[in-house]
Scaffold this active site. Structure first.
Site, PDB file in Angstrom:
ATOM      1  N   THR A  90       0.816  -1.199  -0.031  1.00 20.35           N
ATOM      2  CA  THR A  90      -0.130  -0.055   0.135  1.00 20.35           C
ATOM      3  C   THR A  90       0.855   1.137  -0.059  1.00 20.35           C
ATOM      4  OG1 THR A  90      -1.453  -1.200   1.415  1.00 20.35           O
ATOM      5  CG2 THR A  90      -1.617   0.990   1.345  1.00 20.35           C
ATOM      6  N   ASP A 121       2.246  -2.080  18.380  1.00 21.24           N
ATOM      7  CA  ASP A 121       2.603  -1.256  17.191  1.00 21.24           C
ATOM      8  C   ASP A 121       2.788   0.170  17.737  1.00 21.24           C
ATOM      9  OD1 ASP A 121       2.399  -0.101  14.175  1.00 21.24           O
ATOM     10  OD2 ASP A 121       0.433   0.772  15.500  1.00 21.24           O
ATOM     11  N   LYS A 148       6.128   2.824  18.267  1.00 26.21           N
ATOM     12  CA  LYS A 148       6.223   4.266  17.716  1.00 26.21           C
ATOM     13  C   LYS A 148       6.586   4.962  18.982  1.00 26.21           C
ATOM     14  CE  LYS A 148       2.612   3.226  14.388  1.00 26.21           C
ATOM     15  NZ  LYS A 148       0.962   3.230  14.272  1.00 26.21           N
TER      16      LYS A 148
HETATM   17  N1  HSE Z   1      -1.503  -0.551  12.032  1.00 29.61           N
HETATM   18  C1  HSE Z   1      -1.197   0.751  12.195  1.00 29.61           C
HETATM   19  C2  HSE Z   1      -2.200   1.539  13.018  1.00 29.61           C
HETATM   20  C3  HSE Z   1      -0.810   1.424  10.863  1.00 29.61           C
HETATM   21  O1  HSE Z   1      -3.574   0.780  13.082  1.00 29.61           O
HETATM   22  O2  HSE Z   1      -2.287   2.616  13.245  1.00 29.61           O
HETATM   23  C4  HSE Z   1       0.112   2.355  10.921  1.00 29.61           C
HETATM   24  O3  HSE Z   1       1.378   2.171  11.485  1.00 29.61           O
END
Ligand code: HSE
Length: 432
Positions: free
Chosen positions: A14, A203, A207
């Site tokens: 993507t 995730d 970050k």
């Molecule tokens: N999987 C991540 C989210 C996508 O849902 O924010 C972007 O890092």
């Protein structure tokens, strides 16, 4: 300035396809702003013949991204493969070793190996850019490294995972259960290759570990991030939170504390009037509390082809302009170790929901345990009447130490009248 910046892209999912499309559609604007053309010369992906909705005719194809990083006619390698190790890491290392700049959207790679890669980039005298790795289209890396560079940072806090925010938003707005919304969220195309990374907080923790390093001048310490996801949040908790004037958000928080830096990702009750409480669906938000600029709130799409490609190409434009900053905000040799505060030392308010047998004396037993651990109650709610059967009992507790809260909860859950595990959610008292 040369006539063009040549780019090789590893990974045509993507974001890769979105980047090829953006570079083509915005070529004129980019040329004017960058001072030269930015041209894709080579690509690498798993399947050469897949229809990606963008033309790769005329580009040099590589089956092997590492070989491309070593051999392509390119000034920059853009790594969009994903994954903390394996081909993604090898591609970035090969590119820097071959004297090419690197742009990556890979938060897992940076969370685990960001310091090594930043060191390699500094030694090679090349850029390591990663705006797309944190909060998609929101320019938070640029904000921390540049716009807010004059500030000391006290706290960075944000909604860093769009998938979780989407699930929590639809649970509240449509009175749906976690399981009913999960599949829809994954179909939107925001989910990680391993979707548990989204709902288990991993995730967001990737970050947050990057943001914490940028904010505090410390080495990335992903292992030090306390991480809890949203699987255990029920519709009942979303509704009780609302009744109490809160919304539930999965937040990533990196903050100075009395004895170090807290790095934590977990669901929070935030006052419904707080700016971040109103960031809905797949949007992300990052709030930075600084000493001179005060509180700066960034809100925007945290994922998707367009926003993420926008961040990738902004990095390419910086490289074309010859604009370079230390990848981790300060040179790697100046990074301090991250002095992560253990979670049991966290102090804050708490929401606790128990299922208790509806009979006299139960509340007195629970209150006695809280008293023994010096945990002070702020409010109590009980709904329903089912003599002898479990009913929900919701309490909010005044600020206390997490170790006391945990000790009290483990005694409370062992009481005969308490059914199942308590649901505990931390309260984050952000200004409304
Ligand atoms: N999987 C991540 C989210 C996508 O849902 O924010 C972007 O890092």
């Amino acid at each position: 300035m040369s006539n063009s910046l040549k780019v090789a892209i590893a990974g045509l999912g993507t974001v890769g396809a979105g980047t090829v499309e953006l570079l083509s559609r915005q070529a004129e604007i980019i040329k004017n702003r960058a001072g030269c053309e930015i041209v894709v010369t080579a690509v690498s992906a798993r399947d050469r013949n897949k229809d990606r909705g963008v033309s790769i005719d005329g580009l040099t194809w590589f089956d092997d991204a590492v070989k491309m990083a070593q051999e392509a006619d390119a000034d920059v390698v853009v790594e969009l493969i994903g994954g903390s190790d394996g081909p993604a890491k090898a591609t970035c290392e090969a590119a820097l070793s071959a004297g090419r700049h690197v742009v990556t959207a890979n938060k897992a790679l940076l969370a685990h190996h960001g310091v090594e890669l930043a060191r390699m980039a500094e030694q090679a005298d090349k850029s390591l850019q990663y705006e797309a790795a944190v909060a998609g289209g929101i320019p938070i890396v640029k904000s921390l490294r540049e716009g807010l560079a004059a500030n000391g940072v006290n706290r960075v806090l944000g909604i860093l995972n769009g998938t979780s925010n989407y699930i929590l938003t639809r649970m509240r707005n449509e009175e749906l259960s976690f399981d009913e919304v999960l599949a829809d969220a994954q179909e939107l195309g925001y989910a990680e290759a391993d979707p548990s990374f989204d709902i288990d907080g991993v995730d967001a923790a990737h970050k947050l570990s990057i943001l914490a390093a940028l904010a505090f001048g410390s080495a990335i310490d992903f292992g030090g991030v306390y991480t809890e996801g949203i699987r255990h949040i029920s519709l009942m908790d979303v509704q009780f939170a609302q009744e109490l004037g809160y919304r539930i958000k999965l937040l990533g928080i990196a903050a100075k504390s009395d004895n170090g830096i807290e790095q934590r990702v977990h669901p929070c009750l935030v006052p419904e009037g707080a700016a971040i409480a109103n960031v809905e669906y797949a949007f992300n938000a990052v709030e930075v509390d600084c000493d001179f600029a005060d509180t700066i709130v960034h809100v925007g799409p945290g994922a998707g082809a367009g926003p993420t490609a926008s961040a990738v190409v902004a990095d390419l434009i910086d490289i074309a302009r010859g604009h370079r900053v230390a990848p981790l905000n300060v040179p790697v040799d100046a990074l301090t170790p991250m002095a992560t505060t253990p979670m049991d030392q966290h102090r804050g308010g708490y929401y606790v929901r128990l299922m208790v047998v509806d009979q006299s004396g139960v509340f007195a037993e629970i209150a006695a345990v809280l008293r023994d651990h010096e945990v002070s109650m702020e409010s109590v709610l009980q709904r329903g009447r089912a003599p002898g059967e479990p009913v929900p009992l919701v309490m909010t507790l005044h600020e206390t130490r997490e170790s006391s809260m945990n000790a009290a909860l483990s005694e409370i859950s062992a009481l005969d009248a308490v059914d199942g595990e308590p649901c505990m959610i931390r309260i984050e008292l952000l200004p409304a």
